[in-house]
Design a protein around this motif. Structure first.
Motif, PDB file in Angstrom:
ATOM      1  N   THR A 164      42.266  21.350 -49.074  1.00  0.00           N
ATOM      2  CA  THR A 164      41.909  20.271 -48.152  1.00  0.00           C
ATOM      3  C   THR A 164      40.874  20.715 -47.121  1.00  0.00           C
ATOM      4  O   THR A 164      39.857  20.042 -46.906  1.00  0.00           O
ATOM      5  CB  THR A 164      43.171  19.753 -47.431  1.00  0.00           C
TER       6      THR A 164
ATOM      7  N   ILE B 229      31.748  20.066 -47.067  1.00  0.00           N
ATOM      8  CA  ILE B 229      30.986  18.861 -46.738  1.00  0.00           C
ATOM      9  C   ILE B 229      30.094  19.115 -45.526  1.00  0.00           C
ATOM     10  O   ILE B 229      28.925  18.717 -45.487  1.00  0.00           O
ATOM     11  CB  ILE B 229      31.928  17.668 -46.483  1.00  0.00           C
ATOM     12  N   ALA B 230      30.645  19.811 -44.528  1.00  0.00           N
ATOM     13  CA  ALA B 230      29.875  20.088 -43.311  1.00  0.00           C
ATOM     14  C   ALA B 230      28.632  20.915 -43.610  1.00  0.00           C
ATOM     15  O   ALA B 230      27.560  20.678 -43.034  1.00  0.00           O
ATOM     16  CB  ALA B 230      30.756  20.799 -42.291  1.00  0.00           C
TER      17      ALA B 230
ATOM     18  N   HIS C  73      36.886  16.984 -39.794  1.00  0.00           N
ATOM     19  CA  HIS C  73      35.651  16.441 -40.375  1.00  0.00           C
ATOM     20  C   HIS C  73      34.801  15.740 -39.309  1.00  0.00           C
ATOM     21  O   HIS C  73      33.570  15.922 -39.263  1.00  0.00           O
ATOM     22  CB  HIS C  73      35.997  15.464 -41.499  1.00  0.00           C
TER      23      HIS C  73
ATOM     24  N   LEU D 171      33.080  18.265 -36.979  1.00  0.00           N
ATOM     25  CA  LEU D 171      31.968  18.955 -37.627  1.00  0.00           C
ATOM     26  C   LEU D 171      30.795  18.019 -37.898  1.00  0.00           C
ATOM     27  O   LEU D 171      29.634  18.391 -37.729  1.00  0.00           O
ATOM     28  CB  LEU D 171      32.439  19.598 -38.933  1.00  0.00           C
ATOM     29  N   SER D 172      31.098  16.790 -38.300  1.00  0.00           N
ATOM     30  CA  SER D 172      30.023  15.882 -38.703  1.00  0.00           C
ATOM     31  C   SER D 172      29.279  15.271 -37.516  1.00  0.00           C
ATOM     32  O   SER D 172      28.099  14.940 -37.628  1.00  0.00           O
ATOM     33  CB  SER D 172      30.568  14.764 -39.595  1.00  0.00           C
TER      34      SER D 172
ATOM     35  N   ALA E  92      42.767  16.798 -41.214  1.00  0.00           N
ATOM     36  CA  ALA E  92      41.521  17.031 -41.938  1.00  0.00           C
ATOM     37  C   ALA E  92      40.435  16.066 -41.482  1.00  0.00           C
ATOM     38  O   ALA E  92      39.271  16.453 -41.310  1.00  0.00           O
ATOM     39  CB  ALA E  92      41.757  16.898 -43.444  1.00  0.00           C
ATOM     40  N   ASP E  93      40.805  14.807 -41.256  1.00  0.00           N
ATOM     41  CA  ASP E  93      39.827  13.822 -40.780  1.00  0.00           C
ATOM     42  C   ASP E  93      39.299  14.197 -39.395  1.00  0.00           C
ATOM     43  O   ASP E  93      38.101  14.051 -39.107  1.00  0.00           O
ATOM     44  CB  ASP E  93      40.452  12.431 -40.729  1.00  0.00           C
TER      45      ASP E  93
ATOM     46  N   ARG F  38      37.402  21.610 -48.562  1.00  0.00           N
ATOM     47  CA  ARG F  38      36.588  20.420 -48.829  1.00  0.00           C
ATOM     48  C   ARG F  38      35.856  19.977 -47.556  1.00  0.00           C
ATOM     49  O   ARG F  38      34.677  19.625 -47.591  1.00  0.00           O
ATOM     50  CB  ARG F  38      37.464  19.295 -49.359  1.00  0.00           C
ATOM     51  N   VAL F  39      36.561  20.021 -46.429  1.00  0.00           N
ATOM     52  CA  VAL F  39      35.962  19.586 -45.168  1.00  0.00           C
ATOM     53  C   VAL F  39      34.792  20.486 -44.774  1.00  0.00           C
ATOM     54  O   VAL F  39      33.703  20.003 -44.426  1.00  0.00           O
ATOM     55  CB  VAL F  39      37.015  19.562 -44.043  1.00  0.00           C
TER      56      VAL F  39
END
Length: 388
Positions: free
Chosen positions: A284, A291-292, A204, A207-208, A200-201, A287-288
């Motif tokens: 999970t 956030i994106a 993230h 995407l971030s 997941a990290d 959520r990612v």
């Protein structure tokens, strides 16, 4: 540049009353398409009698001047993935992949790849990694390494497949989250709970850190769905449960027949969103991607298969869940609608995304009623680029 490489048709239609309709309904006259993407899934029984959606992609390719990318969204071989050489089922499995590879033979400039589904993992069995390696090897050999299985060898991903200043494409193997047997991990990362956090990290971060315009994330299992894997079963499933085993076996078993859909809706199978394993995966990754999209930089399309239907779901203005898992004829399952549903249909078909140089995207759902019918556009929407 690429970095790596049913049932009677029934449409529920587009839901009304949505507050997030786009202000722009067509591309600007100056915008130019830069990539045509086809998304098709769950074609693991493909053959000459039912491959009309695949054939439609191949025919359309001859009329499209834009560079093309075709993605198979998993369950590429039913029911237990690619058998070893000499297995009685090996020839059939090869034929299924050959039917799907025809789109790349029809247009030798087309790029694309396959992602794994739960059936590709040895039908969720213990020989999963070997089964995936065999499928990967076959695809590579048949296409001169032009087409690949991504991620490979039961690795979880995520893999950055493509990135430029307009678009990024990311793929990961969602069956890794649900698999009950041995599976690979990141070096030095254990147990599974730590691996899930690391995956997941990684997603993230991909995407971030991207400051482009459009992100597409690919996995076999949807994050939201309103078919059987999401707990929906029509009344006919309660009365005629044996049709799940033999499609023509319409033997009424009221009351007793409800045991199967009730068990499924209660989380009996880890392949259903009602199970603890799937719910953790969905929560999970949702959520990612949420956030994106909260950054307001551009849309994120999360494309999957798994359900044998076509669904467009929009949880927020910039997040689109695309379920395109009805890539062969006579393979549909029943479907309902949820509060975020924009479109849903049991018709066979696929979806397309046309990416424009200003970051705008045209989403289409293409339906194929039968082998004799021409493709029809069931749903179409222009997603305007974000102002910078």
């Amino acid at each position: 540049m690429l970095l790596a490489w049913g049932c009677t048709a029934h449409s529920l239609g587009q839901t009304s009353g949505q507050s997030n309709q786009p202000a722009v309904v067509s591309p600007k006259p100056t915008a130019k398409p830069i990539l045509h993407i086809s998304l098709i899934g769950d074609a693991g029984y493909a053959g000459p009698s039912n491959d009309a959606p695949i054939a439609a992609i191949a025919r359309a390719a001859k009329r499209i001047d834009t560079p093309e990318l075709t993605i198979y969204l998993g369950d590429n071989i039913y029911g237990d993935g690619m058998p070893p050489a000499g297995d009685p089922d090996r020839i059939r499995a090869e034929g299924v992949l050959d039917s799907q590879l025809k789109v790349f033979a029809a247009d030798t400039a087309m790029t694309g790849f396959f992602i794994p589904g739960n059936h590709d993992w040895d039908g969720m069995g213990e020989d999963s990694r070997s089964s995936l390696i065999r499928q990967s090897d076959y695809i590579r050999t048949a296409t001169g390494s032009r087409i690949r299985l991504i991620p490979d060898s039961a690795q979880p991903g995520p893999v950055l497949v493509m990135r430029n200043d307009i678009l990024q494409v990311i793929a990961f193997d969602s069956q890794w989250w649900l698999h009950q047997f041995d599976k690979p991990s990141y070096p030095g990362v254990a147990p599974d709970s730590a691996m899930r956090s690391a995956i997941a990290d990684s997603l993230h971060i991909l995407l971030s850190e991207y400051d482009g315009k459009v992100s597409i994330v690919l996995a076999h299992h949807p994050l939201e769905t309103h078919g059987p894997h999401g707990g929906y079963f029509p009344v006919t499933d309660h009365i005629f449960p044996l049709t799940h085993v033999v499609p023509w076996l319409w033997l009424p078993l009221p009351v007793v027949g409800s045991a199967y859909p009730v068990a499924r809706a209660s989380g009996y199978s880890e392949q259903d969103i009602t199970s603890d394993e799937y719910e953790l995966y969905s929560r999970t990754i949702s959520r990612v991607v949420n956030i994106a999209t909260s950054r307001g930089r551009g849309p994120v399309f999360f494309a999957s298969g798994h359900e044998h239907d076509l669904q467009v779901i929009q949880p927020n203005d910039d997040l689109w869940y695309l379920v395109s898992g009805n890539g062969i004829l006579d393979h549909a399952t029943a479907i309902s609608e949820g509060p975020n549903t924009r479109f849903a249909s049991e018709m066979a078909g696929y979806m397309t995304l046309d990416i424009f140089d200003d970051g705008g995207t045209m989403l289409k759902v293409i339906g194929i009623e039968d082998a004799e019918s021409d493709p029809v556009v069931l749903f179409e929407e222009w997603i305007a680029p974000k102002a910078k």
